[in-house]
Structure formats: C-alpha cells, structure tokens
Design a protein around this motif. Structure first.
Motif, mmCIF file in Angstrom:
data_model
loop_
_atom_site.group_PDB
_atom_site.id
_atom_site.type_symbol
_atom_site.label_atom_id
_atom_site.label_comp_id
_atom_site.label_asym_id
_atom_site.label_seq_id
_atom_site.Cartn_x
_atom_site.Cartn_y
_atom_site.Cartn_z
ATOM 1 N N ARG A 1 0.002 -5.297 3.481
ATOM 2 C CA ARG A 1 -0.423 -6.546 4.113
ATOM 3 C C ARG A 1 0.806 -7.413 4.340
ATOM 4 N NH1 ARG A 1 -4.414 -10.920 1.295
ATOM 5 N NH2 ARG A 1 -2.705 -10.903 -0.212
ATOM 6 N N GLU B 1 -7.853 -6.744 -4.012
ATOM 7 C CA GLU B 1 -6.949 -7.225 -5.046
ATOM 8 C C GLU B 1 -6.761 -6.214 -6.174
ATOM 9 O OE1 GLU B 1 -4.319 -9.763 -7.024
ATOM 10 O OE2 GLU B 1 -5.086 -9.801 -4.961
ATOM 11 N N THR C 1 4.079 -7.652 -4.736
ATOM 12 C CA THR C 1 4.182 -8.714 -3.732
ATOM 13 C C THR C 1 5.635 -9.159 -3.664
ATOM 14 O OG1 THR C 1 1.917 -9.476 -4.141
ATOM 15 C CG2 THR C 1 3.403 -11.009 -3.040
ATOM 16 N N TYR D 1 -0.356 -2.117 -1.609
ATOM 17 C CA TYR D 1 -1.533 -1.608 -2.310
ATOM 18 C C TYR D 1 -1.440 -0.084 -2.371
ATOM 19 C CZ TYR D 1 -3.372 -6.192 -0.819
ATOM 20 O OH TYR D 1 -3.555 -7.527 -0.586
ATOM 21 N N GLY E 1 -8.440 -9.341 1.710
ATOM 22 C CA GLY E 1 -7.400 -9.411 0.691
ATOM 23 C C GLY E 1 -7.966 -9.580 -0.711
ATOM 24 N N ARG F 1 -3.788 -3.928 -5.625
ATOM 25 C CA ARG F 1 -2.468 -4.513 -5.370
ATOM 26 C C ARG F 1 -1.446 -4.028 -6.401
ATOM 27 N NH1 ARG F 1 0.175 -9.155 -7.064
ATOM 28 N NH2 ARG F 1 -1.699 -9.856 -8.194
ATOM 29 N N THR G 1 2.591 -7.607 0.714
ATOM 30 C CA THR G 1 1.784 -7.179 -0.420
ATOM 31 C C THR G 1 1.487 -5.696 -0.252
ATOM 32 O OG1 THR G 1 0.741 -9.359 -0.545
ATOM 33 C CG2 THR G 1 -0.317 -7.567 -1.748
#
Length: 391
Positions: free
Chosen positions: A139, A113, A119, A78, A109, A116, A76
């Motif tokens: 992540r 969010e 993913t 960010y 996490g 983000r 993930t």
C-alpha cells in the motif's frame, strides 16, 4: 548454489492499473494524487505478488520517486502464506479483495491490518527482511503539499532475501540484536554491489537504441555523427540511430533531405529542383515568376512544408539546421512554409494548401459572399456565347 534474485516491477501504466487506486492518477509517467482540490491524500494498493515459494523472505524494494517532503509518501507492506483467507468470518481471495474498488481505502487498510509486516516513509531503497510469506502486497499513501503532489514512476521488489552475513563467522549470528544491525549495515554495501552487478549483466542495454535511456541515446548519436541530439524527441532519436548507416549513405541526395524533413515534421515534404522548372522558363513572363518563386540559381532547390509542421520561428530555424546536415554541400535550400489559403502568383499547391471545391450558385440574401469562381464562370460563359453567336 545461491538462488538468483527475482523481482516484480511496476514501471508501465498497465502495471499500475492492475492495482487499486483511490484519488490516484495513473499515467505513463507513474502514479500521483489525482485531485488535490477534493483531497490532499491518495492511496494505491498493488496487485497480489506471488513468490510461488512458502515462507519466502522478501529482500529489497527500489523506488524511483519525486517527493514533496520527507513524509509525503508512506509504504506499508503486507504478506500471507495463503491466498484465500478469513476476513470477518468470510473466506476471501486476497487478489480479488485488493482489486475491489467498491471497498474504500480506509476499510481495506483496516481489514488487512492483521497482515501488515512493515511501514516506512519515503525512501528510494529499503530492505524487506521483515516481510515473510508466499504472498506479498504493498500500500502506498501519498500526501500532497499545497498544489504539489509526490510522484512514483517505478517500483521494483526483489526476492528472496540474500544477506552477506552468511559469509561471516557464526559468532556474528548468535545475538539477535547484533545480527540485525550487522545485516542491515552490510545491506548498504550489498545493495550497491548488486546494482553494479545488474548494470554489468545488462550492459548491452546501453547500446541498444530500442531500450537505452535518453542520456545514452545522445551518447550513441555522437558515435554516428548525429549532431544536436537535443533537437529530436526520444522516439525520433531512436529511429535516427537505428537507421543511421542507411541515412549516412544517402546524405547529399533528394531522398536524404526528404526523409530527414519528414522525420522532423511528421509529413513528407514537396521538393522542387531546378531541372523540373526548365520546361516552364521559355516564356519571359513565366520565367520571371519561376525565378521569383524558386530562385535563379541552378544550385538551389525548394522544400515546401505545411505551416502546422513548423508553427514557430524556432521550429523553422531548427528545420533549416537539419536540412543543412543532409543536403549537398554545394547547394542552397529554399524552405517555403505554406499558408492555408491561396494567393495568385504565390505558392499554391493543389492538395496541400488548396483543394477543388464543389460549384455552388450564389444566393443574394444579404448573408452570403459572391464566390469568385461564380463571377469568372459567368463572365466566361457570356464570352463564349458572344464567340459562338456572332452578330
């Protein structure tokens, strides 16, 4: 002029330790799930990566990994334009927040969010064109399968974005959907080209024994006639290649044999040559003992090593093979492995497999053994008294 690609890399234990890990084992091999018994999942947050340029579009990530299934690793991404952001009404430094291990992985996490961007499941190479902002972090979630855990040994993140679409006519850039497809399609060949270009730019690394990979070390070893490179560890092979010219010039000498044995065993050997024994063979009894221990052949020498240096028959045979490459061609080597105890008329060397102990009187308490030195010393003491005090 096109801006040169820059990158952040995680390929050492210290790189991964700058992040925040939850049920993650960090080792020189990389990162993996620490305890599969307590949980089959682990999470790793990277440190905050600063591009130092506003509105940076990140380019690409390349990962060296071992998975245990298509969904065993999840990434993930960010990003943020600011380092200090508002989290639940409090201004927080993102770098400090990411490094704070007191905040559990789920809460961290969920809180992040809003930042983000992308993913993706386990892939060794992916474009990051959706990730935009000066600051970026990652992540990584691991999912174990039974007793097996995925492993990541290296992560390399490139920036800023570069696309071959810029070289095509503008008509290919008008429609957003077709532009995205063409850009991603060209990205396949662009990645291959950039990897080849990087290898060419860094070709000197393949000839440098300090940084070359193991496969190339074996190749370099063949250049200077180092046979059976598999015998040596990676560090030993690097040493041999760097010192190959010096050691080749010494081949066939005592120093060459001593150096090569020390490199393999980690301890300097004790070498006995025939000329060192000439002064002991005047008496028949001693001459017979010397011949039994060190041989009668004038073209034979003895190498003495400790037992812990060659703990098995395999290591012993390997050592013989190594010595054969360094010794004089017309001479034979007798390799003696010392046991950690003393036998009379056998191989006993003070400071190697025997030491001088302190005199201790015997105690007849039913639990102590009578030292041989005590018996001998008492016997000699009475013998001397008989000589000094004749009847």
């Amino acid at each position: 002029m096109r801006e040169r690609l820059k990158y952040f890399v995680f390929n050492k234990e210290s790189d991964f330790r700058r992040g925040c890990a939850y049920n993650i084992a960090i080792s020189p091999e990389g990162i993996s799930i620490a305890d599969l018994q307590s949980s089959d999942m682990g999470t790793f947050f990277s440190r905050l990566l600063d591009s130092r340029e506003k509105e940076t579009v990140w380019h690409r990530m390349v990962v060296d990994y071992t998975s245990v299934g298509e969904s065993s690793i999840r990434y993930t991404f960010y990003s943020s334009e600011r380092r200090v952001v508002d989290i639940e009404g409090t201004m927080v430094d993102l770098g400090d927040y990411l490094a704070d291990a007191s905040i559990d992985a789920y809460t961290k996490g969920k809180t992040l969010e809003a930042f983000r961007m992308k993913t993706a499941l386990a892939h060794g190479d992916m474009l990051l064109h959706e990730v935009q902002g000066r600051y970026c972090w990652l992540r990584v979630e691991f999912f174990g399968q039974g007793e097996d855990t995925p492993l990541i040994s290296k992560i390399k993140i490139y920036l800023p974005k570069q696309s071959w679409l810029e070289y095509l006519p503008e008509i290919y850039q008008h429609d957003v959907n077709s532009k995205s497809f063409v850009e991603r399609y060209l990205g396949i060949f662009q990645s291959l080209y950039q990897d080849l270009e990087y290898q060419i730019d860094n070709v000197t690394g393949y000839f440098d024994p300090d940084v070359a990979q193991r496969d190339f070390l074996d190749w370099l070893a063949q250049w200077i006639q180092i046979e059976d490179g598999y015998i040596w560890t990676e560090e030993q092979l690097r040493y041999l290649i760097k010192n190959g010219l010096r050691m080749f010039k010494q081949r066939g000498t005592r120093d060459a044999v001593s150096d090569i044995v020390e490199l393999y065993t980690g301890e300097k050997p004790y070498i006995v040559e025939r000329y060192q024994l000439d002064r002991y063979i005047g008496e028949a009894k001693i001459a017979a003992l010397v011949s039994r221990l060190y041989g009668e052949d004038s073209y034979m020498f003895t190498i003495v090593v400790n037992e812990n240096s060659v703990p098995s028959v395999k290591e012993y045979k390997t050592l013989l093979k190594i010595i054969d490459t360094a010794k004089p061609a017309h001479m034979e080597a007798n390799v003696v492995v010392l046991k950690p105890y003393i036998f009379l008329d056998r191989y006993s060397y003070l400071g190697m497999n025997s030491v001088l102990g302190q005199y201790r009187p015997v105690h007849l308490d039913g639990f102590s053994a009578v030292p041989l030195t005590s018996v001998v010393d008492d016997y000699r003491q009475h013998e001397i008294q008989d000589i000094m005090e004749p009847q």
